[in-house]
Design a protein around this motif. Structure first.
Motif, PDB file in Angstrom:
ATOM      1  N   GLY A  71     131.126 -72.760   4.839  1.00 12.84           N
ATOM      2  CA  GLY A  71     130.761 -72.760   6.251  1.00 12.84           C
ATOM      3  C   GLY A  71     129.427 -72.073   6.492  1.00 12.84           C
ATOM      4  O   GLY A  71     128.596 -72.565   7.256  1.00 12.84           O
ATOM      5  N   GLU A  72     129.201 -70.943   5.805  1.00 10.69           N
ATOM      6  CA  GLU A  72     127.937 -70.220   5.955  1.00 10.69           C
ATOM      7  C   GLU A  72     126.770 -71.037   5.431  1.00 10.69           C
ATOM      8  O   GLU A  72     125.699 -71.068   6.048  1.00 10.69           O
ATOM      9  CB  GLU A  72     128.011 -68.879   5.222  1.00 10.69           C
ATOM     10  CG  GLU A  72     128.912 -67.868   5.894  1.00 10.69           C
ATOM     11  CD  GLU A  72     129.095 -66.608   5.068  1.00 10.69           C
ATOM     12  OE1 GLU A  72     128.552 -66.520   3.949  1.00 10.69           O
ATOM     13  OE2 GLU A  72     129.787 -65.701   5.551  1.00 10.69           O
ATOM     14  N   VAL A  73     126.964 -71.701   4.303  1.00  7.66           N
ATOM     15  CA  VAL A  73     125.892 -72.512   3.713  1.00  7.66           C
ATOM     16  C   VAL A  73     125.557 -73.674   4.640  1.00  7.66           C
ATOM     17  O   VAL A  73     124.386 -73.985   4.857  1.00  7.66           O
ATOM     18  CB  VAL A  73     126.281 -72.994   2.296  1.00  7.66           C
ATOM     19  CG1 VAL A  73     125.326 -74.069   1.799  1.00  7.66           C
ATOM     20  CG2 VAL A  73     126.316 -71.818   1.332  1.00  7.66           C
ATOM     21  N   THR A  74     126.586 -74.306   5.199  1.00  9.75           N
ATOM     22  CA  THR A  74     126.355 -75.412   6.129  1.00  9.75           C
ATOM     23  C   THR A  74     125.607 -74.922   7.370  1.00  9.75           C
ATOM     24  O   THR A  74     124.657 -75.565   7.821  1.00  9.75           O
ATOM     25  CB  THR A  74     127.694 -76.060   6.533  1.00  9.75           C
ATOM     26  OG1 THR A  74     128.330 -76.557   5.355  1.00  9.75           O
ATOM     27  CG2 THR A  74     127.489 -77.195   7.513  1.00  9.75           C
ATOM     28  N   LYS A  75     125.997 -73.750   7.883  1.00  7.12           N
ATOM     29  CA  LYS A  75     125.317 -73.194   9.056  1.00  7.12           C
ATOM     30  C   LYS A  75     123.865 -72.879   8.712  1.00  7.12           C
ATOM     31  O   LYS A  75     122.960 -73.179   9.490  1.00  7.12           O
ATOM     32  CB  LYS A  75     126.035 -71.934   9.534  1.00  7.12           C
ATOM     33  CG  LYS A  75     125.444 -71.335  10.780  1.00  7.12           C
ATOM     34  CD  LYS A  75     126.246 -70.151  11.257  1.00  7.12           C
ATOM     35  CE  LYS A  75     125.628 -69.566  12.510  1.00  7.12           C
ATOM     36  NZ  LYS A  75     126.386 -68.427  13.014  1.00  7.12           N
ATOM     37  N   MET A  76     123.631 -72.301   7.534  1.00  9.58           N
ATOM     38  CA  MET A  76     122.263 -71.975   7.134  1.00  9.58           C
ATOM     39  C   MET A  76     121.448 -73.252   6.957  1.00  9.58           C
ATOM     40  O   MET A  76     120.269 -73.283   7.310  1.00  9.58           O
ATOM     41  CB  MET A  76     122.274 -71.150   5.843  1.00  9.58           C
ATOM     42  CG  MET A  76     120.966 -70.506   5.537  1.00  9.58           C
ATOM     43  SD  MET A  76     120.514 -69.351   6.857  1.00  9.58           S
ATOM     44  CE  MET A  76     118.861 -68.969   6.403  1.00  9.58           C
TER      45      MET A  76
END
Length: 193
Positions: A71-76
């Motif tokens: 989720g964090e990678v997608t948001k970044m």
């Protein structure tokens, strides 16, 4: 066969052989399609590289941690798309590939250490002109150069992204904070004068 090797569907090739559409139009359309595919593949590659760097930094995640990390990678990745053009993202990917995974992993691992050293000098109230701070500022700029390679447009996009997302970057990646960046800027100003 040559058109098939370019990835054109057989139906399209059949139409081309009957005279419709024109070869130049067909190739131009297919080039746009391939460019879109490349952009998608580059985005997936960026996500994978970011996840791999995170796994190297913190070790193998649990299943729950993996979902949070994804989720964090997608948001970044979404944030990156807001601040960088597709050409800039391609340049970042190509630069990463040229320098190699080992160099990228070393740079990624060095950032938290460098940030901690800068914070220690800040906490100690060290003058930005002190030799130790000057050395830290030089290394800071070298690490930034690893990413932007002297491209001022890319550098400016990086700075804008960091400035507008500093809280999230600090929370998820440990910094740098605006205070640390200001300290490095003051150190660079001293060395430039």
């Amino acid at each position: 066969m040559a058109l098939r090797e370019l990835g054109l569907p057989l139906e399209t090739i059949g139409d081309l052989l009957t005279g419709e559409p024109k070869l130049a139009d067909l190739l131009a359309d297919h080039l746009v399609h391939v460019d879109r595919q490349l952009a998608t593949i580059r985005a997936v590659r960026r996500r994978l590289a970011t996840m791999l760097a995170a796994v190297h930094a913190v070790g193998p995640p649990s299943s729950a941690d993996l979902l949070v990390l994804m989720g964090e990678v997608t948001k970044m990745d979404e944030i990156m798309k807001r601040y960088f053009t597709e050409e800039q993202l391609t340049a970042l990917t190509q630069r990463h590939e040229q320098l190699g995974e080992d160099a990228a992993a070393r740079v990624q691992a060095e950032w938290p250490q460098l940030i901690a050293k800068v914070q220690a000098e800040l906490d100690a109230g060290t003058d930005p002109g002190a030799p130790a701070v000057q050395a830290l500022a030089r290394r800071w700029m070298e690490l930034l150069d690893f990413y932007h390679g002297g491209d001022t447009g890319l550098r400016d996009s990086m700075y804008r992204m960091q400035a507008e997302n500093s809280e999230m970057i600090e929370r998820q990646y440990g910094g740098p904070t605006p205070e640390q960046i200001g300290f490095i800027r003051r150190a660079n100003a001293v060395s430039a004068s």
